[in-house]
Design a protein around this motif. Structure first.
Motif, PDB file in Angstrom:
ATOM      1  N   ALA A   1      58.781  16.826  92.201  1.00  0.00           N
ATOM      2  CA  ALA A   1      58.954  17.210  90.797  1.00  0.00           C
ATOM      3  C   ALA A   1      57.627  17.062  90.066  1.00  0.00           C
ATOM      4  CB  ALA A   1      60.035  16.359  90.125  1.00  0.00           C
TER       5      ALA A   1
ATOM      6  N   THR B   1      59.672  21.824  89.790  1.00  0.00           N
ATOM      7  CA  THR B   1      60.896  21.026  89.763  1.00  0.00           C
ATOM      8  C   THR B   1      62.116  21.883  90.120  1.00  0.00           C
ATOM      9  OG1 THR B   1      59.904  19.601  88.063  1.00  0.00           O
ATOM     10  CG2 THR B   1      62.294  19.484  88.350  1.00  0.00           C
TER      11      THR B   1
ATOM     12  N   VAL C   1      59.065  11.922  85.982  1.00  0.00           N
ATOM     13  CA  VAL C   1      59.451  12.418  87.304  1.00  0.00           C
ATOM     14  C   VAL C   1      60.710  11.711  87.801  1.00  0.00           C
ATOM     15  CG1 VAL C   1      58.767  12.452  89.740  1.00  0.00           C
ATOM     16  CG2 VAL C   1      57.208  13.306  87.987  1.00  0.00           C
TER      17      VAL C   1
ATOM     18  N   LEU D   1      63.470  13.546  86.240  1.00  0.00           N
ATOM     19  CA  LEU D   1      63.626  14.886  86.795  1.00  0.00           C
ATOM     20  C   LEU D   1      64.238  14.831  88.199  1.00  0.00           C
ATOM     21  CD1 LEU D   1      60.228  16.427  85.663  1.00  0.00           C
ATOM     22  CD2 LEU D   1      62.504  17.089  84.848  1.00  0.00           C
ATOM     23  N   VAL D   2      63.844  13.869  89.006  1.00  0.00           N
ATOM     24  CA  VAL D   2      64.406  13.732  90.348  1.00  0.00           C
ATOM     25  C   VAL D   2      65.904  13.404  90.266  1.00  0.00           C
ATOM     26  CG1 VAL D   2      64.379  12.330  92.459  1.00  0.00           C
ATOM     27  CG2 VAL D   2      62.248  13.178  91.486  1.00  0.00           C
TER      28      VAL D   2
ATOM     29  N   VAL E   1      55.619  17.001  85.962  1.00  0.00           N
ATOM     30  CA  VAL E   1      55.746  16.881  84.511  1.00  0.00           C
ATOM     31  C   VAL E   1      54.350  16.881  83.899  1.00  0.00           C
ATOM     32  CG1 VAL E   1      55.688  14.338  84.416  1.00  0.00           C
ATOM     33  CG2 VAL E   1      57.003  15.618  82.699  1.00  0.00           C
TER      34      VAL E   1
ATOM     35  N   CYS F   1      55.155  23.122  85.773  1.00  0.00           N
ATOM     36  CA  CYS F   1      55.906  21.916  86.117  1.00  0.00           C
ATOM     37  C   CYS F   1      57.393  22.229  86.294  1.00  0.00           C
ATOM     38  CB  CYS F   1      55.707  20.847  85.051  1.00  0.00           C
ATOM     39  SG  CYS F   1      54.011  20.215  84.947  1.00  0.00           S
TER      40      CYS F   1
ATOM     41  N   TRP G   1      62.043  23.173  93.843  1.00  0.00           N
ATOM     42  CA  TRP G   1      62.539  22.244  94.858  1.00  0.00           C
ATOM     43  C   TRP G   1      64.054  22.349  94.978  1.00  0.00           C
ATOM     44  CZ3 TRP G   1      65.994  18.291  95.405  1.00  0.00           C
ATOM     45  CH2 TRP G   1      65.933  17.592  96.616  1.00  0.00           C
TER      46      TRP G   1
ATOM     47  N   ILE H   1      52.162  15.926  89.697  1.00  0.00           N
ATOM     48  CA  ILE H   1      53.154  16.292  90.697  1.00  0.00           C
ATOM     49  C   ILE H   1      53.349  15.102  91.607  1.00  0.00           C
ATOM     50  CG2 ILE H   1      53.800  17.916  92.504  1.00  0.00           C
ATOM     51  CD1 ILE H   1      51.038  18.956  90.196  1.00  0.00           C
TER      52      ILE H   1
ATOM     53  N   GLN I   1      67.514  16.645  89.666  1.00  0.00           N
ATOM     54  CA  GLN I   1      67.530  17.446  90.898  1.00  0.00           C
ATOM     55  C   GLN I   1      68.649  16.992  91.826  1.00  0.00           C
ATOM     56  OE1 GLN I   1      63.484  16.571  92.142  1.00  0.00           O
ATOM     57  NE2 GLN I   1      62.837  18.701  91.784  1.00  0.00           N
TER      58      GLN I   1
END
Length: 237
Positions: A160, A131, A225, A228-229, A162, A127, A134, A190, A232
């Motif tokens: 991303a 992430t 996610v 996480l995004v 998790v 994971c 990307w 995902i 990012q």
């Protein structure tokens, strides 16, 4: 209840350091708790033979763990003469996950390879690789756009991933190794930045799970996610 003391829906600390290596077109060191993965992107003016002449680009990945990424030393796969089945499965997952967020016609007939090297493992390495991968991909694409090699951004949506699972009877977000090794149900989710599913890997490890529990895990995954995004986007802004 959780060994780390986290809440059921709480991610580990996330950090993404970009430009970690000098030579790669894109690079990022992602840390999710004690799981640390170095992700690098390499641009090549070639594509696999099966899409040559199609005008489409390609994104692929390779994955590996350093010998002391875990608590005991693992032999290098190069020393054994072949990659293990787990390695092959994970790098294929990374590649197809990242391709799901790419407009391959906008990328043009070139290949970007994402190398994911696990420096330290504490659960969720695949994971973290997706992430962080990307982010490395985004940085490489930015260089192509800045140079005028492509005219539009081929990355249509962030990607991303998790892990979520059922630990001690409770759905939890972002399993670390103590939880992963004891979880009754373990899953990798995902998703794109807009919440579209790319892949879900779920399995029962000693106990079954209900449709309602699966929905709870999906809700946790969407929350993770989203966080996480955001990380990012902050890293690549």
């Amino acid at each position: 209840m959780r060994p780390s003391g986290r809440k059921l829906d709480e991610m580990r600390a996330v950090s993404i350091e970009t430009g970690f290596t000098k030579h790669a077109e894109g690079s990022a060191l992602i840390k999710i708790g004690h799981t640390h993965v170095l992700c690098t992107a390499t641009i090549e003016d070639r594509v696999p033979p099966f899409i040559k002449g199609s005008g489409l680009g390609w994104v692929t990945a390779e994955y590996g763990m350093l010998p002391r990424a875990t608590n005991t030393r693992m032999r290098r796969e190069a020393a054994m003469g072949k990659q293990g089945g787990r390695t092959v499965e994970i790098q294929r997952l990374i590649g197809r996950s990242l391709r799901a967020g790419v407009d391959r016609s906008a990328l043009g007939e070139r290949q970007i390879t994402i190398d994911c090297d696990v420096l330290q493992a504490d659960g969720g390495t695949r994971c973290a690789s997706i992430t962080g991968g990307w982010v490395a991909l985004k940085l490489a694409v930015n260089k192509l756009m800045k140079a005028g090699d492509i005219v539009s951004d081929p990355l249509v949506d962030p990607v991303a991933a998790v892990s979520c699972g059922i630990y001690a009877g409770q759905p939890v977000l972002d399993l670390d190794y103590p939880e992963d090794s004891e979880a009754g149900v373990d899953g990798n989710f995902i998703l794109t930045g807009t919440g579209r599913l790319i892949e879900v890997q779920m399995s029962a490890e000693g106990q079954t799970f209900s449709r309602d529990q699966m929905n709870q895990l999906m809700d946790l995954a969407e929350k993770g996610v989203t966080e996480l995004v955001a990380a990012q986007k902050a890293a690549t802004a």
